[in-house]
Design an enzyme around this catalytic site. Structure first.
Site, PDB file in Angstrom:
ATOM      1  N   ASP A  25       0.785  -1.250   0.000  1.00  0.00           N
ATOM      2  CA  ASP A  25       0.000   0.000   0.000  1.00  0.00           C
ATOM      3  C   ASP A  25       0.812   1.293   0.000  1.00  0.00           C
ATOM      4  OD1 ASP A  25      -1.972  -1.884   0.192  1.00  0.00           O
ATOM      5  OD2 ASP A  25      -2.788  -1.202   2.104  1.00  0.00           O
ATOM      6  N   LYS A 130      -6.528  -5.101  -3.139  1.00  0.00           N
ATOM      7  CA  LYS A 130      -7.185  -5.734  -1.981  1.00  0.00           C
ATOM      8  C   LYS A 130      -8.248  -4.796  -1.409  1.00  0.00           C
ATOM      9  CE  LYS A 130      -3.479  -4.375   1.265  1.00  0.00           C
ATOM     10  NZ  LYS A 130      -4.194  -3.528   2.206  1.00  0.00           N
ATOM     11  N   CYS A 163      -2.114  -2.584   7.813  1.00  0.00           N
ATOM     12  CA  CYS A 163      -2.069  -3.508   6.675  1.00  0.00           C
ATOM     13  C   CYS A 163      -0.829  -4.404   6.671  1.00  0.00           C
ATOM     14  CB  CYS A 163      -2.210  -2.725   5.378  1.00  0.00           C
ATOM     15  SG  CYS A 163      -3.877  -2.043   5.207  1.00  0.00           S
TER      16      CYS A 163
HETATM   17  C1  C5J Z   1      -3.156   0.543   5.541  1.00  0.00           C
HETATM   18  C2  C5J Z   1      -4.942   1.744   6.603  1.00  0.00           C
HETATM   19  N1  C5J Z   1      -2.600   0.365   4.351  1.00  0.00           N
HETATM   20  N2  C5J Z   1      -4.182   2.107   7.629  1.00  0.00           N
HETATM   21  N3  C5J Z   1      -4.425   1.054   5.559  1.00  0.00           N
HETATM   22  O1  C5J Z   1      -2.542   0.301   6.553  1.00  0.00           O
HETATM   23  O2  C5J Z   1      -6.118   2.031   6.586  1.00  0.00           O
END
Ligand code: C5J
Length: 221
Positions: A25, A130, A163
């Site tokens: 991400d 995802k 994540c």
């Molecule tokens: C991730 C989030 N990528 N913190 N998403 O950690 O919402």
């Protein structure tokens, strides 16, 4: 050939052919000034510290011919894959699917959903879209990894306690061995980053290992 990564709580044995680098991400909306994360009042510099170490690790992984995958958190434009509970979460005026500073928030194809240019995937590096926090939930990641004979995952990206953590837990339960290079992951909350890393390696590595970019790069060379 079996190698070892100098890691905590003890060295992790791995083979290059069965190891993948999984970058979670590193999307513009999380990491860039002017994105949705910043709009919510987060200090994106807390995440941006991971970019330079990750660039070095990504270059080393590409040079070592490691299998490399990237993930993006987001949804279909019609939001049909977004659970109502996720859409309702937060209670703010602006949320998933709404117009944000970089296009519709968390929507595939929008500028803010894209991966930052510094870490942009090369052709042939799978990008896993995802809908959730974990990279295995409702994706074909496990199938892709198993088909490649992957056993070890080097897991990086943002955020450490959300994540990255969820993905490491999911991977561990599926029989993968995971190492997180501490400087290649980050959180808007440094204390969460620290505790998340301690949780991974506690109790003899309850669900993984923690290392850093230099030690992983040395092991790949
Ligand atoms: C991730 C989030 N990528 N913190 N998403 O950690 O919402």
């Amino acid at each position: 050939m079996t190698r070892t990564i100098d890691a905590n709580p003890y060295p992790l044995a791995f083979a290059r052919a069965s190891t993948a680098l999984l970058i979670i991400d590193m999307q513009r909306d999380f990491v860039e000034p002017g994105g949705f994360g910043a709009m919510l009042g987060n200090d994106v510099n807390q995440l941006r510290v991971a970019i330079a170490p990750l660039q070095r690790l990504l270059a080393a992984a590409r040079a070592a011919d490691l299998f490399i995958l990237h993930t993006r958190e987001g949804h279909r434009p019609d939001l049909s894959d977004a659970p109502p509970a996720k859409l309702a979460r937060g209670g703010g005026d602006t949320g998933i699917g709404d117009r944000g500073p970089m296009g519709r928030i968390r929507i595939r194809g929008e500028p803010g959903h894209d991966i930052i240019p510094e870490l942009y995937p090369l052709t042939g590096e799978p990008v896993i879209d995802k809908p959730g926090k974990g990279s295995f939930c409702q994706t074909d990641l496990e199938l892709i990894l198993k088909n490649r004979g992957i056993k070890t995952l080097i897991v990086c990206g943002v955020t450490t306690e959300v994540c990255v953590h969820t993905t490491v837990r999911e991977a561990n339960d599926r029989g993968f061995e995971c190492v997180v290079p501490a400087d290649c992951a980050a959180s808007y909350f440094p204390e969460f980053h620290e505790v998340a890393l301690r949780m991974i390696q506690a109790q003899g590595g309850i669900f993984g290992w923690v290392s850093d970019a230099d030690r992983v790069i040395a092991a790949l060379a």
